[in-house]
Scaffold this motif. Structure first.
Motif, PDB file in Angstrom:
ATOM      1  N   SER A   1      -4.423 -23.261  14.911  1.00  0.00           N
ATOM      2  CA  SER A   1      -3.397 -22.423  15.518  1.00  0.00           C
ATOM      3  C   SER A   1      -3.916 -21.834  16.862  1.00  0.00           C
ATOM      4  O   SER A   1      -5.088 -21.495  17.071  1.00  0.00           O
ATOM      5  CB  SER A   1      -2.798 -21.205  14.830  1.00  0.00           C
ATOM      6  OG  SER A   1      -3.629 -20.164  14.662  1.00  0.00           O
ATOM      7  N   PHE A   2      -2.987 -21.465  17.717  1.00  0.00           N
ATOM      8  CA  PHE A   2      -3.370 -21.262  19.098  1.00  0.00           C
ATOM      9  C   PHE A   2      -4.174 -19.893  19.178  1.00  0.00           C
ATOM     10  O   PHE A   2      -5.166 -19.776  19.794  1.00  0.00           O
ATOM     11  CB  PHE A   2      -2.114 -20.789  19.900  1.00  0.00           C
ATOM     12  CG  PHE A   2      -2.250 -20.257  21.267  1.00  0.00           C
ATOM     13  CD1 PHE A   2      -3.030 -20.877  22.163  1.00  0.00           C
ATOM     14  CD2 PHE A   2      -1.888 -18.931  21.672  1.00  0.00           C
ATOM     15  CE1 PHE A   2      -3.457 -20.329  23.412  1.00  0.00           C
ATOM     16  CE2 PHE A   2      -2.065 -18.147  22.477  1.00  0.00           C
ATOM     17  CZ  PHE A   2      -2.829 -18.901  23.619  1.00  0.00           C
ATOM     18  N   VAL A   3      -3.676 -18.670  18.468  1.00  0.00           N
ATOM     19  CA  VAL A   3      -4.340 -17.402  18.694  1.00  0.00           C
ATOM     20  C   VAL A   3      -5.667 -17.423  17.871  1.00  0.00           C
ATOM     21  O   VAL A   3      -6.794 -16.892  18.451  1.00  0.00           O
ATOM     22  CB  VAL A   3      -3.391 -16.257  18.252  1.00  0.00           C
ATOM     23  CG1 VAL A   3      -4.381 -15.020  17.979  1.00  0.00           C
ATOM     24  CG2 VAL A   3      -2.312 -16.231  19.035  1.00  0.00           C
ATOM     25  N   THR A   4      -5.814 -17.960  16.550  1.00  0.00           N
ATOM     26  CA  THR A   4      -6.966 -17.838  15.879  1.00  0.00           C
ATOM     27  C   THR A   4      -7.964 -18.698  16.412  1.00  0.00           C
ATOM     28  O   THR A   4      -9.273 -18.190  16.280  1.00  0.00           O
ATOM     29  CB  THR A   4      -6.656 -18.410  14.457  1.00  0.00           C
ATOM     30  OG1 THR A   4      -5.706 -17.290  13.877  1.00  0.00           O
ATOM     31  CG2 THR A   4      -8.025 -18.002  13.524  1.00  0.00           C
ATOM     32  N   ASP A   5      -7.574 -19.796  17.000  1.00  0.00           N
ATOM     33  CA  ASP A   5      -8.508 -21.020  17.277  1.00  0.00           C
ATOM     34  C   ASP A   5      -8.805 -20.994  18.927  1.00  0.00           C
ATOM     35  O   ASP A   5      -9.304 -21.854  19.442  1.00  0.00           O
ATOM     36  CB  ASP A   5      -8.267 -22.233  16.849  1.00  0.00           C
ATOM     37  CG  ASP A   5      -8.140 -22.284  15.216  1.00  0.00           C
ATOM     38  OD1 ASP A   5      -9.356 -22.016  14.832  1.00  0.00           O
ATOM     39  OD2 ASP A   5      -7.230 -22.581  14.793  1.00  0.00           O
ATOM     40  N   THR A   6      -8.272 -19.835  19.615  1.00  0.00           N
ATOM     41  CA  THR A   6      -8.667 -19.790  21.009  1.00  0.00           C
ATOM     42  C   THR A   6      -9.092 -18.327  21.369  1.00  0.00           C
ATOM     43  O   THR A   6     -10.168 -18.262  21.513  1.00  0.00           O
ATOM     44  CB  THR A   6      -7.504 -20.217  22.027  1.00  0.00           C
ATOM     45  OG1 THR A   6      -6.419 -19.332  21.771  1.00  0.00           O
ATOM     46  CG2 THR A   6      -7.183 -21.580  21.797  1.00  0.00           C
ATOM     47  N   PHE A   7      -8.189 -17.312  21.096  1.00  0.00           N
ATOM     48  CA  PHE A   7      -8.717 -15.984  21.529  1.00  0.00           C
ATOM     49  C   PHE A   7      -9.640 -15.423  20.507  1.00  0.00           C
ATOM     50  O   PHE A   7     -10.775 -14.850  20.986  1.00  0.00           O
ATOM     51  CB  PHE A   7      -7.425 -15.095  21.695  1.00  0.00           C
ATOM     52  CG  PHE A   7      -6.650 -15.285  22.800  1.00  0.00           C
ATOM     53  CD1 PHE A   7      -6.961 -14.346  23.900  1.00  0.00           C
ATOM     54  CD2 PHE A   7      -5.636 -16.124  22.987  1.00  0.00           C
ATOM     55  CE1 PHE A   7      -6.227 -14.523  25.087  1.00  0.00           C
ATOM     56  CE2 PHE A   7      -4.987 -16.249  24.129  1.00  0.00           C
ATOM     57  CZ  PHE A   7      -5.110 -15.525  25.255  1.00  0.00           C
ATOM     58  N   GLU A   8      -9.350 -15.573  19.169  1.00  0.00           N
ATOM     59  CA  GLU A   8     -10.185 -14.943  18.197  1.00  0.00           C
ATOM     60  C   GLU A   8     -11.539 -15.804  18.275  1.00  0.00           C
ATOM     61  O   GLU A   8     -12.758 -15.163  17.982  1.00  0.00           O
ATOM     62  CB  GLU A   8      -9.728 -15.257  16.688  1.00  0.00           C
ATOM     63  CG  GLU A   8      -8.711 -14.052  16.757  1.00  0.00           C
ATOM     64  CD  GLU A   8      -8.109 -13.671  15.298  1.00  0.00           C
ATOM     65  OE1 GLU A   8      -8.864 -13.955  14.368  1.00  0.00           O
ATOM     66  OE2 GLU A   8      -6.977 -13.037  15.325  1.00  0.00           O
TER      67      GLU A   8
ATOM     68  N   PRO B   1      -0.190 -15.128  12.388  1.00  0.00           N
ATOM     69  CA  PRO B   1      -1.662 -15.236  12.212  1.00  0.00           C
ATOM     70  C   PRO B   1      -2.284 -14.586  11.195  1.00  0.00           C
ATOM     71  O   PRO B   1      -3.435 -14.410  10.698  1.00  0.00           O
ATOM     72  CB  PRO B   1      -2.014 -14.475  13.630  1.00  0.00           C
ATOM     73  CG  PRO B   1      -0.672 -13.617  13.611  1.00  0.00           C
ATOM     74  CD  PRO B   1       0.430 -14.423  13.417  1.00  0.00           C
ATOM     75  N   GLY B   2      -1.528 -13.493  10.366  1.00  0.00           N
ATOM     76  CA  GLY B   2      -2.104 -12.727   9.556  1.00  0.00           C
ATOM     77  C   GLY B   2      -2.114 -13.265   8.097  1.00  0.00           C
ATOM     78  O   GLY B   2      -3.105 -12.755   7.312  1.00  0.00           O
ATOM     79  N   GLY B   3      -1.431 -14.396   7.869  1.00  0.00           N
ATOM     80  CA  GLY B   3      -1.464 -14.975   6.660  1.00  0.00           C
ATOM     81  C   GLY B   3      -1.578 -16.466   6.774  1.00  0.00           C
ATOM     82  O   GLY B   3      -2.289 -16.765   7.971  1.00  0.00           O
TER      83      GLY B   3
ATOM     84  N   ARG C   1       1.570  -2.988  24.734  1.00  0.00           N
ATOM     85  CA  ARG C   1       2.217  -3.689  23.545  1.00  0.00           C
ATOM     86  C   ARG C   1       1.074  -4.778  23.260  1.00  0.00           C
ATOM     87  O   ARG C   1       0.067  -4.957  23.751  1.00  0.00           O
ATOM     88  CB  ARG C   1       3.383  -4.111  23.784  1.00  0.00           C
ATOM     89  CG  ARG C   1       3.636  -5.332  24.980  1.00  0.00           C
ATOM     90  CD  ARG C   1       5.059  -5.496  25.302  1.00  0.00           C
ATOM     91  NE  ARG C   1       5.021  -6.489  26.524  1.00  0.00           N
ATOM     92  CZ  ARG C   1       4.915  -7.822  26.422  1.00  0.00           C
ATOM     93  NH1 ARG C   1       5.255  -8.404  25.238  1.00  0.00           N
ATOM     94  NH2 ARG C   1       4.894  -8.526  27.426  1.00  0.00           N
ATOM     95  N   PHE C   2       1.520  -5.679  22.168  1.00  0.00           N
ATOM     96  CA  PHE C   2       0.710  -6.532  21.620  1.00  0.00           C
ATOM     97  C   PHE C   2       1.400  -8.021  21.587  1.00  0.00           C
ATOM     98  O   PHE C   2       2.463  -8.004  21.325  1.00  0.00           O
ATOM     99  CB  PHE C   2       0.238  -6.227  20.259  1.00  0.00           C
ATOM    100  CG  PHE C   2      -0.638  -4.955  20.173  1.00  0.00           C
ATOM    101  CD1 PHE C   2      -1.730  -4.695  20.914  1.00  0.00           C
ATOM    102  CD2 PHE C   2      -0.305  -3.878  19.223  1.00  0.00           C
ATOM    103  CE1 PHE C   2      -2.503  -3.574  20.748  1.00  0.00           C
ATOM    104  CE2 PHE C   2      -0.948  -2.722  19.273  1.00  0.00           C
ATOM    105  CZ  PHE C   2      -2.068  -2.641  20.029  1.00  0.00           C
ATOM    106  N   SER C   3       0.608  -9.002  21.562  1.00  0.00           N
ATOM    107  CA  SER C   3       1.076 -10.473  21.240  1.00  0.00           C
ATOM    108  C   SER C   3       1.748 -10.427  19.849  1.00  0.00           C
ATOM    109  O   SER C   3       0.936  -9.609  18.849  1.00  0.00           O
ATOM    110  CB  SER C   3       0.240 -11.626  21.394  1.00  0.00           C
ATOM    111  OG  SER C   3       0.341 -12.498  20.993  1.00  0.00           O
ATOM    112  N   GLY C   4       2.585 -11.287  19.640  1.00  0.00           N
ATOM    113  CA  GLY C   4       2.985 -11.538  18.273  1.00  0.00           C
ATOM    114  C   GLY C   4       1.802 -12.135  17.461  1.00  0.00           C
ATOM    115  O   GLY C   4       1.803 -12.051  16.308  1.00  0.00           O
ATOM    116  N   GLY C   5       0.613 -12.629  18.164  1.00  0.00           N
ATOM    117  CA  GLY C   5      -0.438 -13.033  17.368  1.00  0.00           C
ATOM    118  C   GLY C   5      -1.348 -12.134  17.078  1.00  0.00           C
ATOM    119  O   GLY C   5      -2.321 -12.457  16.324  1.00  0.00           O
TER     120      GLY C   5
END
Length: 556
Positions: free
Chosen positions: A160-167, A310-312, A468-472
């Motif tokens: 997924s986008f957030v977990t596999d790019t930003f994180e 992203p949390g689950g 604020r934060f991203s939904g990710g």
């Protein structure tokens, strides 16, 4: 239907010039009496969530003409928050919500359109379009273009986008993964057109749009690449003509009951914290009173029923296969209020039509993921007017935390400290002057929050901000702190090393400094120079209100 808005440009000899111009666009005489339907399309080559819209435009257009209307396309801009993240561009993201609403209002009023199909997908575009629909109160229907499919790897791994790019970027920096694995993440994170795969802001808003009754059943979760999405687009085109003929407008749908249902669905799924800003702003345009405290009241009595990325573990494609929004409504059926929808059936009738729910994805109320909803509203001497946390993404260990303040007056300074290894266990990162006025534009903080998690600090470091934060975003990250630092809010008075208590169960955010010390600091505080002094953002900063009221623009 005895008269139409478009009669003002098509009827009578006085409108000969207007008819001449309409004929100049290709409208034949035989179509002048049909309802004129604007298709506000946010197609762009710049956003993966919008690149597939040319296809959906065709099906909406076919539906409008099959239904007896005549359609006109007009363009609406969009910003990709992921691309705009972490640099000057993110200042513009939230402000575009206001521009989008204003542009749709301008075109619909100037051209006396009878109804609108609003084709949208990503973060600020959907709420901007809903704000316009509520403000105009002419027949409107929303088509959200749908989520992308998850990336696929070996041994069943899904990307997924957030977990596999930003994180993943932070994990690479920490030496957890190598460059080859980082490149695999980059290549697999966004495999198709569509909004990012998890329950980020775009997909949360799509789900809430359907829950509000402003889009057709299953529109909120049907994948961007699916034939179902095409059929929904066609049916939406047909439906808008019927809405015009029957005089059904958004304010008949956007009632207090609709907003309460939307909040409950958001809480049950553990959706994006940005929805607080957006639901407040849409409610304001609809003339519905919706205080911030209602989110917390509903959160305490609405269990979290899904574990969504992203949390689950579940992706949007899983939620769609499990039954989509109707499945969530069904599981919440004892708490859901009946309300009309633009689709025809009421909310209770939609619930009654549900035959089966995959309870591994959407659990029953009797067996929730968590006893409370995904969002909590915090108060305290650090956030007198409130702050927002996505508690569905916080580990049990960090639900109560006391940390030493590490203060940064911009996202960039905080990010440099994180990536430089200068943040350690027990720290509480304070990012300020990033609110609606101070940012300006209340930038999303996905980069530092993803770095926090990627560096393995999610169970030992918290982060608070007036931004604020991203939904990710996941982890112990508290945003929307109001009043913001640029307005002289208490977050501006925090000093390096101050102790701050985060107590999510008791909804508290407390700066453990005595009032005499704070008073002395307050007397020395001076309003900072604006970060941006020219262009649209300087006007925005002068007009925008606080996050606890939705960060809307002042009307006078």
């Amino acid at each position: 239907m005895t008269s139409k808005r478009s009669d003002a440009i098509t009827k009578g000899f006085e409108r000969t010039p207007q008819r001449a111009l309409l004929k100049g666009t290709g409208v034949p005489d035989s179509q002048m009496d049909r309802p004129f339907i604007g298709i506000a399309t946010s197609f762009t080559d710049l956003i993966p969530g919008h690149t597939g819209m040319r296809d959906l435009e065709r099906f909406i257009e076919k539906g409008v003409h099959s239904g007896g209307g005549y359609s006109f396309f007009f363009g609406i801009p969009g910003v990709c928050d992921g691309i705009a993240m972490g640099h000057r561009g993110m200042h513009y993201s939230l402000p575009t919500r206001e521009l989008i609403a204003d542009m749709i209002e301008s075109v619909a009023e100037a051209h006396r359109l009878d109804g609108l199909v609003l084709l949208t997908n990503c973060d600020k575009i959907t709420p901007g379009m809903l704000m316009a629909a509520a403000r105009l109160d002419i027949p409107c229907i929303v088509v959200t273009a749908g989520p992308m499919m998850a990336g696929r790897g070996t041994e069943g791994r899904r990307f997924s986008f957030v977990t596999d790019t930003f994180e993943a970027m932070a994990r690479y920096k920490a030496g957890v993964i190598d460059e080859k694995e980082l490149m695999v993440c980059e290549d697999q994170a966004c495999p198709t057109a569509g909004s990012c795969q998890g329950l980020f802001t775009a997909n949360t808003m799509a789900i809430l749009t359907e829950t509000l009754g402003m889009s057709l059943v299953r529109c909120g979760t049907a994948l961007a690449v699916s034939s179902l999405k095409r059929r929904i687009a066609f049916a939406s085109g047909e439906r808008i003509v019927k809405l015009v003929q029957d005089g059904i407008t958004p304010r008949q749908i956007l009632t207090r009951q609709a907003f309460e249902n939307a909040i409950r669905v958001d809480l049950a799924l553990g959706g994006s914290s940005n929805t607080v800003l957006h639901l407040l702003s849409i409610a304001r345009e609809a003339g519905v009173e919706l205080p911030l405290k209602e989110f917390d009241r509903l959160s305490r009595e609405t269990p979290q029923l899904a574990s969504m990325n992203p949390g689950g573990k579940h992706f949007m494609e899983d939620l769609d296969a499990a039954g989509g929004v109707p499945a969530v409504l069904y599981q919440l059926r004892e708490k859901i209020l009946d309300n009309p929808t633009l689709t025809g059936p009421t909310i209770k009738e939609i619930i009654a039509s549900v035959a089966k729910v995959d309870e591994e994805v959407v659990r029953p109320v009797s067996d929730p993921v968590r006893a409370e909803g995904g969002i909590a509203i915090l108060h305290g001497n650090l956030a007198p007017d409130g702050a927002v946390v996505k508690q569905s993404g916080v580990s049990e260990k960090m639900m109560v935390f006391e940390g030493r303040a590490r203060c940064f007056d911009s996202e960039e300074l905080a990010m440099a400290a994180l990536m430089g290894g200068n943040i350690v266990a027990g720290d509480l990162v304070v990012i300020r002057y990033e609110g609606p006025k101070g940012g300006p534009g209340m930038r999303e903080m996905l980069a530092p929050t993803a770095a926090l998690m990627g560096l393995g600090l999610g169970d030992s470091v918290a982060l608070i901000t007036d931004g604020r934060f991203s939904g990710g975003t996941r982890g112990p990250c508290i945003g929307h702190i109001s009043p913001e630092a640029a307005e002289g809010g208490p977050i501006a008075l925090v000093a390096e090393g101050d102790l701050i208590l985060l107590d999510i169960p008791n909804r508290r955010l407390e700066l453990k400094v005595d009032e005499a010390t704070l008073s002395a600091r307050r007397s020395l505080w001076k309003k900072p120079e604006p970060k941006i002094k020219g262009g649209w953002l300087s006007r925005y900063a002068a007009m925008v209100t606080s996050a606890n009221t939705g960060a809307v623009l002042k009307s006078e």
